[in-house]
Design an enzyme around this catalytic site. Structure first.
Site, short mmCIF file in Angstrom:
data_model
loop_
_atom_site.label_atom_id
_atom_site.label_comp_id
_atom_site.label_asym_id
_atom_site.label_seq_id
_atom_site.Cartn_x
_atom_site.Cartn_y
_atom_site.Cartn_z
N SER A 191 0.88 -1.17 0.00
CA SER A 191 0.00 0.00 0.00
C SER A 191 0.91 1.22 0.00
CB SER A 191 -0.85 -0.01 1.27
OG SER A 191 -1.39 1.28 1.51
N TYR A 213 -2.00 -1.02 10.59
CA TYR A 213 -2.00 -1.33 9.14
C TYR A 213 -0.71 -0.81 8.51
CZ TYR A 213 -3.68 -1.29 4.26
OH TYR A 213 -3.83 -1.48 2.90
N1 LIG Z 1 -8.71 -0.67 -0.90
C1 LIG Z 1 -7.71 0.15 -0.69
O1 LIG Z 1 -7.90 1.37 -0.54
C2 LIG Z 1 -6.28 -0.38 -0.68
C3 LIG Z 1 -5.26 0.56 -0.81
C4 LIG Z 1 -3.94 0.11 -0.79
C5 LIG Z 1 -3.66 -1.23 -0.64
N2 LIG Z 1 -4.67 -2.12 -0.51
C6 LIG Z 1 -4.31 -3.52 -0.33
O2 LIG Z 1 -4.81 -4.28 -1.39
C7 LIG Z 1 -5.05 -5.63 -0.97
C8 LIG Z 1 -6.46 -6.03 -1.37
O3 LIG Z 1 -7.38 -5.22 -0.65
P1 LIG Z 1 -8.82 -4.84 -1.20
O4 LIG Z 1 -8.94 -3.38 -1.10
O5 LIG Z 1 -9.09 -5.52 -2.48
O6 LIG Z 1 -9.68 -5.42 0.01
P2 LIG Z 1 -10.98 -6.35 0.03
O7 LIG Z 1 -11.89 -6.06 -1.10
O8 LIG Z 1 -11.50 -6.23 1.43
O9 LIG Z 1 -10.37 -7.81 -0.21
C9 LIG Z 1 -9.64 -8.49 0.77
C10 LIG Z 1 -9.47 -9.92 0.32
O10 LIG Z 1 -8.74 -10.63 1.31
C11 LIG Z 1 -9.48 -11.80 1.69
N3 LIG Z 1 -9.23 -12.11 3.09
C12 LIG Z 1 -9.54 -11.36 4.18
N4 LIG Z 1 -9.18 -11.99 5.30
C13 LIG Z 1 -8.65 -13.18 4.92
C14 LIG Z 1 -8.11 -14.29 5.61
N5 LIG Z 1 -8.03 -14.30 6.95
N6 LIG Z 1 -7.66 -15.34 4.90
C15 LIG Z 1 -7.73 -15.36 3.55
N7 LIG Z 1 -8.21 -14.33 2.83
C16 LIG Z 1 -8.67 -13.26 3.51
C17 LIG Z 1 -10.94 -11.44 1.45
O11 LIG Z 1 -11.75 -12.57 1.21
P3 LIG Z 1 -12.59 -13.32 2.37
O12 LIG Z 1 -13.28 -12.27 3.17
O13 LIG Z 1 -13.50 -14.23 1.62
O14 LIG Z 1 -11.58 -14.07 3.15
C18 LIG Z 1 -10.80 -10.64 0.14
O15 LIG Z 1 -10.73 -11.52 -0.94
C19 LIG Z 1 -4.82 -5.63 0.55
O16 LIG Z 1 -3.56 -6.15 0.85
C20 LIG Z 1 -4.89 -4.16 0.91
O17 LIG Z 1 -4.16 -3.88 2.08
C21 LIG Z 1 -5.99 -1.73 -0.53
#
Ligand SMILES: NC(=O)c1ccc[n+]([C@@H]2O[C@H](COP(=O)([O-])OP(=O)(O)OC[C@H]3O[C@@H](n4cnc5c(N)ncnc54)[C@H](OP(=O)(O)O)[C@@H]3O)[C@@H](O)[C@H]2O)c1
Length: 304
Positions: free
Chosen positions: A171, A184
């Site tokens: 991130s 985080y």
């Molecule tokens: N959204 C943002 O603003 C943002 C910005 C910068 C970086 N990121 C990073 O991008 C990545 C993806 O995030 P996203 O925004 O796409 O979030 P998201 O839509 O909430 O997706 C998170 C994913 O992780 C899975 N997950 C959560 N807990 C888990 C566990 N204990 N075991 C296995 N899988 C698990 C969830 O599926 P289940 O719930 O089915 O397990 C889901 O597929 C993350 O690393 C996040 O830190 C996000």
């Protein structure tokens, strides 16, 4: 005499420029994803789901990992028509046994892992003194520990073939210390540091690492009220498909690190690195109640 010195200087500059160009050039711009086996964590929603589609469209064979079997199955069915092969592997990656089983299942099914995408992540925002210790542990386990363990378990198959790719989704908060999301931030700085150190450790082994630093992205991680505040603070919110395309482009081009989110994100990273006192001043002025509330709402229902 002067001509001789000029020639030496020109020669030195040319040699330096040549060395710099070679040093900075992409290392593996020939990566072809067709038929590659890609294990993607957090593939049921958001950026991970978009990555799964993007890899599948390029002909890769994908293993999708997340907890929700139903959502994974839905993604698997959507991707199947135009993917070489898709496997859904439900697993809670904060659990050692389930994490190991996910890797074993992928290796048994496909025989190898060519690309590991450590994308699964969770967030917990608010003032540190208000955070639930159990949730802090969960976030650190998923964002950092699980990525390290998955890498450790995938490496032997890569090292044996002198070829492998690890794409770590951190991130912008892995290079910029934003307040009220400290745990985080800790996990993402940790993932960035892990990537930097392991890349050096793996130099010459044939295993390459790319670190992607997405900016704020429209996914379940951001509650609607958080998005409003983030935009009022002037930050851009990207879409998961754009993030996935840029992440894969960086992987294929052999980039060590890519900062997404446009000029403001790039500026933030540069200011944090070279003029951190400016950010201290910025947050003294702009850490409002509105910001605190927005950070506390991060992560949606699961974070509460
Ligand atoms: N959204 C943002 O603003 C943002 C910005 C910068 C970086 N990121 C990073 O991008 C990545 C993806 O995030 P996203 O925004 O796409 O979030 P998201 O839509 O909430 O997706 C998170 C994913 O992780 C899975 N997950 C959560 N807990 C888990 C566990 N204990 N075991 C296995 N899988 C698990 C969830 O599926 P289940 O719930 O089915 O397990 C889901 O597929 C993350 O690393 C996040 O830190 C996000």
């Amino acid at each position: 005499m002067r001509l001789g010195r000029g020639l030496v200087l020109t020669g030195a500059l040319a040699a330096g420029g040549y060395w710099l160009a070679r040093y900075l050039r992409p290392q593996h711009s020939t990566l072809i994803l067709a038929d590659k086996v890609v294990l993607i964590t957090g593939a049921s929603t958001g950026i991970g789901r978009a990555l799964a589609f993007a890899f599948a469209r390029r002909g890769a064979r994908v293993a999708l990992v997340a907890r929700s079997a139903d959502r994974l199955e839905a993604v698997r069915r959507e991707i199947e028509p135009y993917s070489a092969e898709v496997l859904a592997v439900p697993a809670d990656l904060t659990d050692e046994a389930q994490l190991e089983a996910a890797v074993t299942r992928t290796l048994e099914h496909f025989g190898r892992i060519d690309v590991l995408v450590n994308n699964a992540g969770a967030i917990h925002g608010g003032r540190l003194i208000d955070l639930d210790p159990a949730r802090i542990e969960q976030v650190l386990r998923l964002n950092l520990w699980a990525a390290i363990r998955l890498t450790q378990l995938s490496l032997p198959s890569m090292l044996a073939r002198h070829s492998g790719y690890i794409l770590n989704v951190a991130s912008g908060l892995g290079r910029v210390a934003v307040p009220q999301v400290s745990t985080y931030v800790a996990s993402k700085y940790g993932l960035a540091g892990f990537t930097d150190a392991l890349r050096r450790e793996l130099g010459g082994s044939g295993v390459r690492m790319t670190l992607v630093l997405p900016s704020w992205t429209h996914t379940d991680m951001l509650a609607p009220e958080t998005k409003d505040v983030i935009e009022r603070y002037g930050f851009r919110i990207d879409y998961p498909d754009e993030v996935a395309e840029q992440a894969i482009a960086a992987l294929v081009a052999g980039r060590h690190e890519v900062i997404l989110g446009g000029p403001l994100a790039l500026l933030g990273v540069a200011v944090e690195r070279y003029f951190p006192f400016l950010l201290r001043l910025y947050w003294r002025i702009f850490m409002t109640q509105e910001w605190s509330d927005a950070m506390s709402a991060l992560g949606g229902e699961e974070a509460r």
